[in-house]
Design an enzyme around this catalytic site. Sequence first.
Site, short mmCIF file in Angstrom:
data_model
loop_
_atom_site.label_atom_id
_atom_site.label_comp_id
_atom_site.label_asym_id
_atom_site.label_seq_id
_atom_site.Cartn_x
_atom_site.Cartn_y
_atom_site.Cartn_z
N LYS A 117 5.51 -1.29 -2.73
CA LYS A 117 6.94 -1.44 -2.56
C LYS A 117 7.30 -2.81 -2.01
O LYS A 117 8.41 -3.29 -2.18
CB LYS A 117 7.45 -0.38 -1.56
N GLY A 118 6.36 -3.44 -1.33
CA GLY A 118 6.66 -4.62 -0.51
C GLY A 118 7.33 -5.78 -1.22
O GLY A 118 8.08 -6.52 -0.61
N GLU A 138 3.61 -10.46 -5.81
CA GLU A 138 3.14 -9.68 -4.65
C GLU A 138 3.82 -10.18 -3.38
O GLU A 138 4.20 -11.36 -3.29
CB GLU A 138 1.60 -9.86 -4.58
N ASP A 139 3.96 -9.31 -2.39
CA ASP A 139 4.54 -9.75 -1.12
C ASP A 139 3.57 -10.63 -0.34
O ASP A 139 3.85 -11.78 -0.04
CB ASP A 139 5.02 -8.55 -0.28
N ASP A 150 -3.61 -10.90 1.42
CA ASP A 150 -4.27 -10.93 2.74
C ASP A 150 -5.78 -11.05 2.51
O ASP A 150 -6.28 -12.13 2.23
CB ASP A 150 -3.87 -9.63 3.46
N ASP A 173 7.10 -3.85 5.35
CA ASP A 173 7.33 -2.75 6.30
C ASP A 173 6.28 -2.67 7.38
O ASP A 173 5.21 -3.27 7.29
CB ASP A 173 7.30 -1.41 5.54
P1 5GP Z 1 -4.93 -7.22 0.76
O1 5GP Z 1 -5.38 -6.22 -0.27
O2 5GP Z 1 -4.78 -8.62 0.18
O3 5GP Z 1 -5.80 -7.21 1.99
O4 5GP Z 1 -3.56 -6.73 1.31
C1 5GP Z 1 -2.40 -6.85 0.60
C2 5GP Z 1 -1.36 -5.87 1.08
O5 5GP Z 1 -1.49 -5.60 2.47
C3 5GP Z 1 0.01 -6.45 0.91
O6 5GP Z 1 0.53 -6.14 -0.36
C4 5GP Z 1 0.77 -5.77 2.00
O7 5GP Z 1 1.26 -4.53 1.53
C5 5GP Z 1 -0.25 -5.49 3.07
N1 5GP Z 1 -0.14 -6.47 4.15
C6 5GP Z 1 -1.00 -7.45 4.48
N2 5GP Z 1 -0.56 -8.15 5.55
C7 5GP Z 1 0.63 -7.61 5.88
C8 5GP Z 1 1.61 -7.92 6.88
O8 5GP Z 1 1.50 -8.84 7.70
N3 5GP Z 1 2.74 -7.14 6.89
C9 5GP Z 1 2.94 -6.12 6.01
N4 5GP Z 1 4.07 -5.44 6.11
N5 5GP Z 1 2.03 -5.80 5.05
C10 5GP Z 1 0.90 -6.54 4.99
#
Ligand code: 5GP
Length: 179
Positions: A39-40, A95-96, A99, A155
């Site tokens: 949703k982000g 993508e939002d 990470d 969120d």
């Molecule tokens: P990854 O798979 O790259 O570790 O994580 C990606 C997802 O983790 C993002 O789409 C997001 O939903 C969530 N995420 C990572 N860091 C943050 C943050 O600082 N705040 C929020 N709200 N979501 C995060």
Amino acid sequence: MNLREIFTPDEIAKRIQGLGREVSIFYGREKVLGVCVLKGAFVFFADLVRCLDIDMEMDFVRLSSYGDGTASSGEVSVECDLVSDVRDKNVLVVEDIVDTGLSLYYFSRMLRSRGARSVRICALIDKHERRTLPVNVDFCGFRVQKGYLVGYGLDMAQKYRNLPGIYTIDPYEIEAADV
Ligand code: 5GP
């Protein structure tokens, strides 16, 4: 909750206009399938597509790698799949936050295995220092080193998505909310 604003609505809007120009120049006359990762990214996607001067279709996907907390579970699943066939298409994943890279590493591989012609990533925020898997952000809004961010679609436990700016939350408060 103690929220500290790190990007104002104005700063976000200006950066997205810049991103819109970069993406439009990059694709030129090529057709693009823009994929919003729910949703982000929904607020970012809505603002970005209105800054794009390209021939594009849109679709939506929902991936899951985080629960309602703030730490990755280490697994990715497709909770709500695309409707479109991606074969031979230039896919722009919007993508939002990227990470660790886990979600988009998995999803990019899936798109390529389904026959996408190209897969590029546009992320509002790149937490590059936290990457554990090789995911390259082709178009990046902001780079952030640390902190848990909320607002502008992001969120914490489904709250704060409606805030117009982007904020960090005091880590002690996250620990308390996780319990
Ligand atoms: P990854 O798979 O790259 O570790 O994580 C990606 C997802 O983790 C993002 O789409 C997001 O939903 C969530 N995420 C990572 N860091 C943050 C943050 O600082 N705040 C929020 N709200 N979501 C995060």
